[in-house]
Design an enzyme around this catalytic site. Structure first.
Site, PDB file in Angstrom:
ATOM      1  N   GLY A  10      46.010 -54.753  44.505  1.00  0.00           N
ATOM      2  CA  GLY A  10      44.666 -54.212  44.652  1.00  0.00           C
ATOM      3  C   GLY A  10      44.592 -52.764  44.224  1.00  0.00           C
ATOM      4  O   GLY A  10      45.337 -52.309  43.344  1.00  0.00           O
ATOM      5  N   CYS A 160      36.312 -49.932  58.746  1.00  0.00           N
ATOM      6  CA  CYS A 160      35.694 -49.724  57.436  1.00  0.00           C
ATOM      7  C   CYS A 160      34.192 -49.934  57.585  1.00  0.00           C
ATOM      8  O   CYS A 160      33.716 -51.074  57.584  1.00  0.00           O
ATOM      9  CB  CYS A 160      36.292 -50.703  56.426  1.00  0.00           C
ATOM     10  SG  CYS A 160      35.732 -50.452  54.745  1.00  0.00           S
ATOM     11  N   CYS A 354      34.381 -40.133  49.511  1.00  0.00           N
ATOM     12  CA  CYS A 354      33.742 -41.434  49.317  1.00  0.00           C
ATOM     13  C   CYS A 354      32.399 -41.286  48.617  1.00  0.00           C
ATOM     14  O   CYS A 354      31.653 -40.328  48.869  1.00  0.00           O
ATOM     15  CB  CYS A 354      33.542 -42.111  50.676  1.00  0.00           C
ATOM     16  SG  CYS A 354      32.973 -43.824  50.543  1.00  0.00           S
TER      17      CYS A 354
END
Length: 424
Positions: A10, A160, A354
């Protein structure tokens, strides 16, 4: 010649393999092992779930791209790790030996911790994987034929939260474009103590700004929410006070629900004696190295990071893309040092950076370091974030296909945010 095995392909595993090859040259053998034969760009899953992307646009088979860099690939699940003998047993019974092991598996999705939750036999949907996002998109298309109440959020022990916020805003935007938003009440249910906590204790003015965006989008919310079970068309939620005592029980009707689960470590990793904490996350030192097994390293969601603070409903701390990237780079440098007989000195960072899409606008935040007090504590909302995230998606996938070992987040996101240097 050493054999380095990377488990996981990933956002952590694929860059790890490419960086290893660039750092070590062709002298050593590198093998990537992953349960699926493809890479998926997980940050795009909220878009896929409403039909703004398709699977082919955010995933690709990895074998041929790894082969170009002389990296072996095995599309199998690791069933057992024998850390004492440096071997892995795969699904077909074959055994792979390693000199160094890098664990970048991501998490096991703990839907089982809430009765009736999850896409496999449960009544809520998910965007945690590309498979889940495709199923959510299929369910959403049926929902559009007969729209009704929607519940979106994150369950107890979740770590998350960003994708839940993204999906709430993206779904609201999509419904507006379809001219049926007026038919769909949306409730955001989260274990966070307040909107904008994000598992980080808030970043800048995230609480005020995200609450304002929820109001502007007619999204109601319940915080300090302990989701207890999900039934067909109903979600049962207990709201608690700051001491964790129940103050209200909610029975929320829904026609469509997407709830992010808690995470645990994957079974094969969690089963290794002395490797993990009770939740199955790998315990590492400041050099991303196992404290018990000196030739095992780990990066990303699979490692143990303490929560930023105690909350009435337990929440975990997120691991963002930039953070994962720095962990991977540290591992590569430390393995190279170990091979050369030098001490491992490189460290990853627990800085959180982010970009979050909000449908037609977006939010960016920087928390340096992740755990307060911080040197930088910055949160902004702007339309440019929406476009930057779209461009970054294409950029990252392009780099992974090219086998480019240069850090993607450092070269792209930091420049986009106008940050020249990061220090924790």
């Amino acid at each position: 010649m050493a054999h380095i095995v990377v488990v996981g392909a990933g956002i952590g595993g694929l860059p790890a393999a490419y960086e290893l090859r660039a750092k070590l040259g062709g002298e050593h053998r590198i093998t990537v092992i992953n349960a699926a034969d493809y890479f998926q760009f997980v940050p795009s899953n909220p878009w896929l779930a409403v039909g703004w992307r398709n699977r082919a646009g955010i995933s690709f088979p990895v074998a041929r791209y790894l082969k170009r860099r002389n990296i072996d690939f095995l599309a199998q699940r690791v069933e057992k790790i024998e850390a004492a003998s440096n071997t892995l047993t795969l699904t077909d019974g074959s055994v792979v030996s390693y000199d160094y092991l890098i664990i970048t598996t991501g998490p096991k999705l703990a839907f089982d911790e809430v009765t009736g939750a999850g896409p496999a036999g449960g009544y809520s949907h998910s965007i945690c994987t590309v498979d889940h996002a495709e199923k959510t998109w299929a369910a959403y298309q049926e929902f559009l034929k007969n729209p009704g109440p929607v519940v979106i959020g994150a369950m107890p022990m979740a770590s998350c939260f960003g994708p839940a916020y993204e999906f709430a805003f993206i779904l609201s935007t999509d419904l507006k474009r379809r001219r049926i938003r007026n038919k769909v009440p949306i409730t955001f249910v989260t274990s966070e103590p307040y909107i904008g906590h994000l598992g980080l204790g808030g970043v800048g003015d995230s609480k005020t700004m995200l609450e304002a965006e929820f109001r502007n989008n007619d999204i109601k919310w319940i915080t300090n929410a302990k989701t207890t079970r999900v039934e067909p068309g109903k979600m049962f939620v207990t709201e608690v006070d700051r001491n964790g005592q129940s103050i209200k029980d909610h029975e929320l009707p829904f026609t469509f629900a997407m709830m992010l689960p808690a995470f645990r470590g994957v079974d094969a990793v969690a089963a290794v004696d002395g490797l993990c904490n009770p939740r199955g996350f790998v315990i590492v030192d400041e050099n991303q190295r196992s404290k018990k097994y000196r030739n095992i390293f780990a990066a990303g969601v699979c490692i143990a990071i303490p929560p930023v603070e105690a909350t009435p409903v337990p929440t975990g701390a997120p691991k963002t893309g930039y953070m994962i990237e720095t962990m991977v780079t540290a591992i590569v440098h430390n393995i190279a040092c170990d091979m050369a007989g030098r001490p491992a000195t490189a460290r990853g960072t627990w800085n959180a950076i982010c970009l979050a899409d909000m449908g037609s606008t977006g939010a960016a935040f920087v928390a340096l370091p992740q755990i307060p007090p911080r040197n930088v504590n910055w949160f902004r909302k702007s339309r440019w974030v929406h476009w930057v995230k779209i461009v970054f998606e294409k950029y990252f996938i392009y780099k992974m296909k090219r086998g480019n070992s240069e850090p993607a987040y450092e070269k792209f996101m930091l420049r986009a945010l106008g940050i020249k240097r990061l220090e924790s």
